[in-house]
Design a protein around this motif. Structure first.
Motif, short mmCIF file in Angstrom:
data_model
loop_
_atom_site.label_atom_id
_atom_site.label_comp_id
_atom_site.label_asym_id
_atom_site.label_seq_id
_atom_site.Cartn_x
_atom_site.Cartn_y
_atom_site.Cartn_z
N LYS A 6 14.06 -21.76 34.69
CA LYS A 6 15.35 -21.33 35.24
C LYS A 6 16.45 -21.58 34.24
N TRP A 9 23.55 -17.80 33.95
CA TRP A 9 24.43 -16.84 33.29
C TRP A 9 25.67 -16.68 34.15
N THR A 14 19.29 -17.64 36.53
CA THR A 14 18.39 -16.71 35.87
C THR A 14 16.99 -17.29 35.91
N TYR A 15 16.01 -16.40 35.81
CA TYR A 15 14.60 -16.80 35.72
C TYR A 15 14.07 -16.23 34.42
N ILE A 16 13.42 -17.08 33.62
CA ILE A 16 12.97 -16.68 32.29
C ILE A 16 11.44 -16.73 32.25
N HIS A 18 8.07 -16.56 30.18
CA HIS A 18 7.70 -16.90 28.81
C HIS A 18 6.24 -16.57 28.53
N ALA A 23 10.39 -13.95 25.54
CA ALA A 23 11.08 -14.63 26.64
C ALA A 23 11.93 -13.57 27.33
N THR A 25 14.49 -12.57 30.44
CA THR A 25 15.44 -13.17 31.37
C THR A 25 15.84 -12.19 32.46
N ARG A 36 17.88 -9.84 29.19
CA ARG A 36 17.53 -10.20 27.80
C ARG A 36 16.02 -10.20 27.61
N TRP A 38 13.91 -11.71 24.40
CA TRP A 38 13.94 -12.36 23.09
C TRP A 38 12.54 -12.29 22.48
N LYS A 49 22.18 -7.44 25.27
CA LYS A 49 22.35 -8.45 26.30
C LYS A 49 23.83 -8.71 26.57
#
Length: 322
Positions: A6, A9, A14-16, A18, A23, A25, A36, A38, A49
């Motif tokens: 988490k 923003w 946000t939840y990311i 991986h 990554a 978002t 995003r 990445w 972004k």
């Protein structure tokens, strides 16, 4: 290793997602937008972004960043149409008292599932349109929307499950307005899209019911270099070819962007002036102003959703590193 973490923003969770390579978002509380991606391998942003300083602009036009969801996409003349005995009047929010890019903006979605497995991670979010008075005012047929975002290595799959909860048929259209970065080096990038014609637009940027040749974009099916290119164009997909666009950099980096047939039929390409920092590759199920079009639904892609019917719409982004 696959995990979901988490972040924040502008004060929103946000939840990311991986993987070892990416990554991703997601911002469920402000439109369920992927804001995003990445690339850990190349250490670059794949998408345009939003910075936190962009908050006010994002709230006004969230479809200018990331992978914004458009329901429905494109313009509707005067925002008005009738369907199955129901009158729809969307807000007139762009030039000539027309409507643009649908009812989905910054609504808050509920996170309903998280998965962290050996070979993928995912997040599931849900939104009921009846819970948004502004949506129901303009589109009175209630829908259930569920998005599953799944990351496997370099592949991100975004699946929308939509169900008609109303008592009459619902006209449905969907698209995304994905902003791919080309890093101020358009001459280093080529775009290839399986298209065979352009839908002609009138002075209000709404389809006329005519199709024309690819003209200056005739190289798109084979690969068009982005140097000097200015795109804000609606293209017809080729039915017997996979619905897959490719964005390729000279060093061999390739981004493949695909969507499931037979639902997806059209591509919109947009560079916001002459190509410089980004190009938008926008897969659509329905054509601009589909409910009012001279074309039939077999061409426009307008989906006639019967009561309780559910459909699945999938868009996949995959990165091949050099």
């Amino acid at each position: 290793m696959y995990q979901v973490t988490k972040g924040q923003w502008s004060g929103h969770d946000t939840y990311i997602l991986h993987s070892d390579q990416l990554a991703v978002t997601l911002l469920p509380g402000l439109g369920n937008n992927v804001i995003r991606i990445w690339d850990k391998v190349l250490e670059r942003d794949v998408l345009r972004k939003p910075e936190e300083s962009d908050y006010e602009f994002y709230m006004q036009k969230p479809y200018h960043f990331g992978i914004p969801i458009l329901i429905p996409p494109g313009r509707i003349r005067r925002g008005k149409f009738d369907y199955a005995g129901v009158q729809y009047q969307f807000d007139q929010n762009t030039a000539n008292n027309n409507h643009i890019h649908g009812l989905h903006r910054t609504q808050s979605w509920k996170v309903t599932d998280l998965q962290e497995q050996d070979d993928y991670c995912s997040i599931t979010t849900t939104f009921y349109t009846k819970d948004d008075p502004n949506w129901i005012r303009q589109y009175p047929t209630p829908l259930k929307l569920e998005v599953v975002l799944e990351l496997r290595g370099t592949e991100l799959k975004q699946t929308l499950l939509v169900q008609n909860l109303g008592e009459q048929a619902a006209p449905f259209g969907y698209g995304v307005h994905t902003w791919f970065m080309i890093d101020g080096a358009p001459d280093q990038w080529n775009v290839q899209v399986p298209v065979d014609a352009i839908y002609a637009l009138d002075e209000e940027l709404i389809t006329t019911g005519e199709v024309v040749s690819l003209g200056e974009f005739s190289e798109l099916p084979h690969g068009l270099n982005l140097s000097g290119v200015n795109l804000d164009t609606v293209f017809r997909g080729v039915p017997d070819q996979p619905f897959t666009a490719r964005l390729t950099r000279n060093d061999g980096l390739q981004i493949k962007y695909s969507a499931n047939q037979p639902y997806f039929k059209h591509w919109v390409l947009y560079t916001k002036g002459e190509a410089d920092q980004f190009i938008c590759l926008e897969p659509y199920t329905w054509l601009t102003d589909a409910p009012n079009s001279k074309f039939g639904s077999d061409v426009t892609g307008l989906i006639d959703m019967q009561p309780q019917e559910q459909i699945e719409l999938t868009i996949t982004l995959d990165i091949e590193h050099p």
